[in-house]
Motif scaffolding. Structure first.
Motif, short mmCIF file in Angstrom:
data_model
loop_
_atom_site.label_atom_id
_atom_site.label_comp_id
_atom_site.label_asym_id
_atom_site.label_seq_id
_atom_site.Cartn_x
_atom_site.Cartn_y
_atom_site.Cartn_z
N HIS A 229 33.31 3.04 74.20
CA HIS A 229 32.31 2.23 74.91
C HIS A 229 32.92 1.11 75.76
CE1 HIS A 229 32.43 0.18 70.89
NE2 HIS A 229 32.27 -0.92 71.60
N GLY A 230 34.11 1.38 76.32
CA GLY A 230 34.74 0.43 77.22
C GLY A 230 35.41 -0.75 76.55
N ARG A 231 35.60 -0.68 75.24
CA ARG A 231 36.15 -1.82 74.50
C ARG A 231 37.64 -1.98 74.76
NH1 ARG A 231 35.16 -1.73 68.21
NH2 ARG A 231 37.31 -1.02 68.08
N THR A 232 38.06 -3.22 74.90
CA THR A 232 39.47 -3.53 75.10
C THR A 232 40.14 -3.78 73.75
OG1 THR A 232 39.11 -5.92 75.24
CG2 THR A 232 38.86 -4.65 77.28
N ALA A 233 41.45 -3.97 73.79
CA ALA A 233 42.19 -4.24 72.55
C ALA A 233 41.72 -5.53 71.89
CB ALA A 233 43.69 -4.32 72.84
N GLY A 234 41.19 -6.46 72.69
CA GLY A 234 40.69 -7.71 72.14
C GLY A 234 39.35 -7.59 71.47
N LEU B 290 35.81 14.28 85.55
CA LEU B 290 36.10 13.34 84.46
C LEU B 290 35.11 13.53 83.33
CD1 LEU B 290 37.59 10.84 83.32
CD2 LEU B 290 36.05 9.41 84.67
N ALA B 291 35.65 13.82 82.14
CA ALA B 291 34.84 13.96 80.93
C ALA B 291 35.02 12.71 80.08
CB ALA B 291 35.28 15.20 80.15
N LEU B 292 33.93 12.04 79.76
CA LEU B 292 33.97 10.82 78.96
C LEU B 292 33.24 11.01 77.65
CD1 LEU B 292 33.15 8.09 81.67
CD2 LEU B 292 35.41 8.84 80.89
N GLN B 293 33.76 10.39 76.60
CA GLN B 293 33.10 10.38 75.29
C GLN B 293 32.96 8.93 74.82
OE1 GLN B 293 36.44 12.08 75.26
NE2 GLN B 293 35.38 13.58 76.56
N GLU B 294 32.05 8.74 73.85
CA GLU B 294 31.71 7.42 73.30
C GLU B 294 31.25 6.49 74.42
OE1 GLU B 294 34.11 5.70 70.27
OE2 GLU B 294 34.58 7.63 69.34
N VAL B 295 30.22 6.95 75.11
CA VAL B 295 29.68 6.25 76.28
C VAL B 295 28.37 5.56 75.91
CG1 VAL B 295 28.93 6.52 78.67
CG2 VAL B 295 30.70 8.04 77.74
N ASP B 296 28.24 4.31 76.31
CA ASP B 296 27.03 3.52 76.06
C ASP B 296 26.12 3.48 77.28
OD1 ASP B 296 27.81 2.82 73.52
OD2 ASP B 296 28.13 0.69 73.95
N VAL B 297 24.82 3.35 77.01
CA VAL B 297 23.85 2.96 78.03
C VAL B 297 22.85 2.02 77.36
CG1 VAL B 297 22.33 4.94 77.62
CG2 VAL B 297 22.26 3.77 79.82
N ASP B 298 22.64 0.88 77.99
CA ASP B 298 21.67 -0.12 77.52
C ASP B 298 21.98 -0.63 76.11
OD1 ASP B 298 19.94 -0.37 79.77
OD2 ASP B 298 19.11 1.59 79.30
N GLN B 299 23.26 -0.64 75.73
CA GLN B 299 23.66 -1.18 74.43
C GLN B 299 24.04 -2.66 74.60
OE1 GLN B 299 23.49 0.28 71.53
NE2 GLN B 299 23.47 2.48 71.96
N GLU B 300 23.59 -3.47 73.66
CA GLU B 300 23.89 -4.90 73.74
C GLU B 300 25.39 -5.16 73.69
OE1 GLU B 300 22.74 -9.04 71.36
OE2 GLU B 300 21.53 -7.23 71.10
N ARG B 301 26.14 -4.38 72.91
CA ARG B 301 27.58 -4.61 72.76
C ARG B 301 28.34 -4.40 74.07
NH1 ARG B 301 29.16 0.80 69.20
NH2 ARG B 301 28.81 2.33 70.89
N SER B 302 27.77 -3.62 75.00
CA SER B 302 28.42 -3.40 76.29
C SER B 302 27.62 -4.03 77.43
CB SER B 302 28.63 -1.90 76.53
OG SER B 302 27.46 -1.16 76.27
N GLY B 303 26.93 -5.13 77.11
CA GLY B 303 26.22 -5.88 78.14
C GLY B 303 25.05 -5.12 78.75
N ARG B 304 24.51 -4.16 78.01
CA ARG B 304 23.41 -3.31 78.47
C ARG B 304 23.73 -2.58 79.78
NH1 ARG B 304 19.52 -3.55 75.06
NH2 ARG B 304 19.13 -5.39 73.78
N ALA B 305 25.01 -2.36 80.01
CA ALA B 305 25.43 -1.65 81.21
C ALA B 305 25.24 -0.14 81.04
CB ALA B 305 26.89 -1.95 81.51
N ASP B 306 25.13 0.54 82.16
CA ASP B 306 25.15 2.00 82.20
C ASP B 306 26.60 2.38 82.51
OD1 ASP B 306 25.07 4.69 82.86
OD2 ASP B 306 23.20 4.55 83.98
#
Length: 254
Positions: free
Chosen positions: A10-15, A35-51
């Motif tokens: 979900h785009g998380r960094t090492a920090g 490009l094939a992506l896995q563990e993708v968020d949409v509208d999740q609070e932890r990823s700033g509700r980003a698509d």
């Protein structure tokens, strides 16, 4: 053609936080045509509700992309299996496929779900918890490429030993109903030898992808049933997001 598969966590960094600029930078560095992506968020609070699919599509210049939720709700909290009929704004988590080539058609294939709860060790708490395995699915696109039409599938299989092999066999069987040639990418949670035995497809790249900092295993794969495809370059670069490294291959057609 450059093809990449990447479990983005979900785009998380090492920090520990999600940084959309670093995600854009990562996608730009991959420079993938598909490009094939896995563990993708949409509208999740932890990823700033980003698509996150839209973020990646803009960064790579995709002309077509599709996000498929495996679950509706919040991973690790309250969720249910996604149906594809969720209302706009419903938080989701799943997989995405993005392409610089036009897509003729899309299809979603649900995969067999483990029918019982199972014990899982949590490193954070140091305890064994009984959990439900999340649903697994695959997204399939018929791509219109310079080489003609290619069926391309992306998935994220179970981490439960044995069950992931069953899911892979089911997916490969289902793909036989789609026009060839075919490619399959994703986080399969399987070793190269297990993938080879269960898929009957040829690997297009060998490189350790997990864990990202000091990878010891390859669990991310790109496969094909097209004997004419040749790999000119394969790499698994360290990027500023995720606990996986992406698998990236440059391929040509003989």
């Amino acid at each position: 053609m450059r093809v990449a598969t990447f479990n983005i966590l979900h785009g998380r960094t090492a920090g520990g936080g999600v940084d959309l600029d670093r995600m854009r930078e990562s996608v730009l560095r991959l420079d993938a045509d598909v490009l094939a992506l896995q563990e993708v968020d949409v509208d999740q609070e932890r990823s700033g509700r980003a698509d996150l699919t839209a973020v990646a599509a803009e960064a790579m210049g995709a002309v077509a992309h599709r996000f498929v939720a495996a679950i509706a709700g919040t991973p690790g909290a309250t969720w249910m299996a996604a149906t594809g009929e969720e209302l706009p704004g419903t938080a989701g988590y799943g997989i995405a496929l993005l392409s610089r080539y036009p897509v003729v058609s899309w299809q979603v294939l649900p995969l067999p779900r483990l029918p019982f709860r199972f014990p899982m060790y949590s490193p954070g708490s140091g305890r064994v918890m009984v959990v439900d395995e999340e649903p697994r699915t695959a997204v399939v696109a018929l791509l219109e490429t310079p080489w003609g039409q290619i069926t391309f599938a992306n998935t994220h299989l179970s981490f439960v030993p044995g069950w992931n092999r069953r899911q892979l066999r089911r997916l490969v069987d289902d793909l036989q109903g789609f026009p060839g040639p075919r490619m399959l990418a994703g986080d399969l949670n399987l070793t190269p030898s297990a993938v080879r035995r269960s898929s009957r497809m040829r690997s297009l790249g060998q490189a350790a992808t997990f864990p990202a900092g000091s990878p010891r295993r390859q669990i991310d794969h790109i496969l094909t049933d097209d004997a004419r495809l040749e790999v000119r370059r394969c790499e698994a670069p360290l990027l500023p997001i995720s606990d996986h490294r992406p698998l990236v291959v440059d391929i040509v057609k003989a």
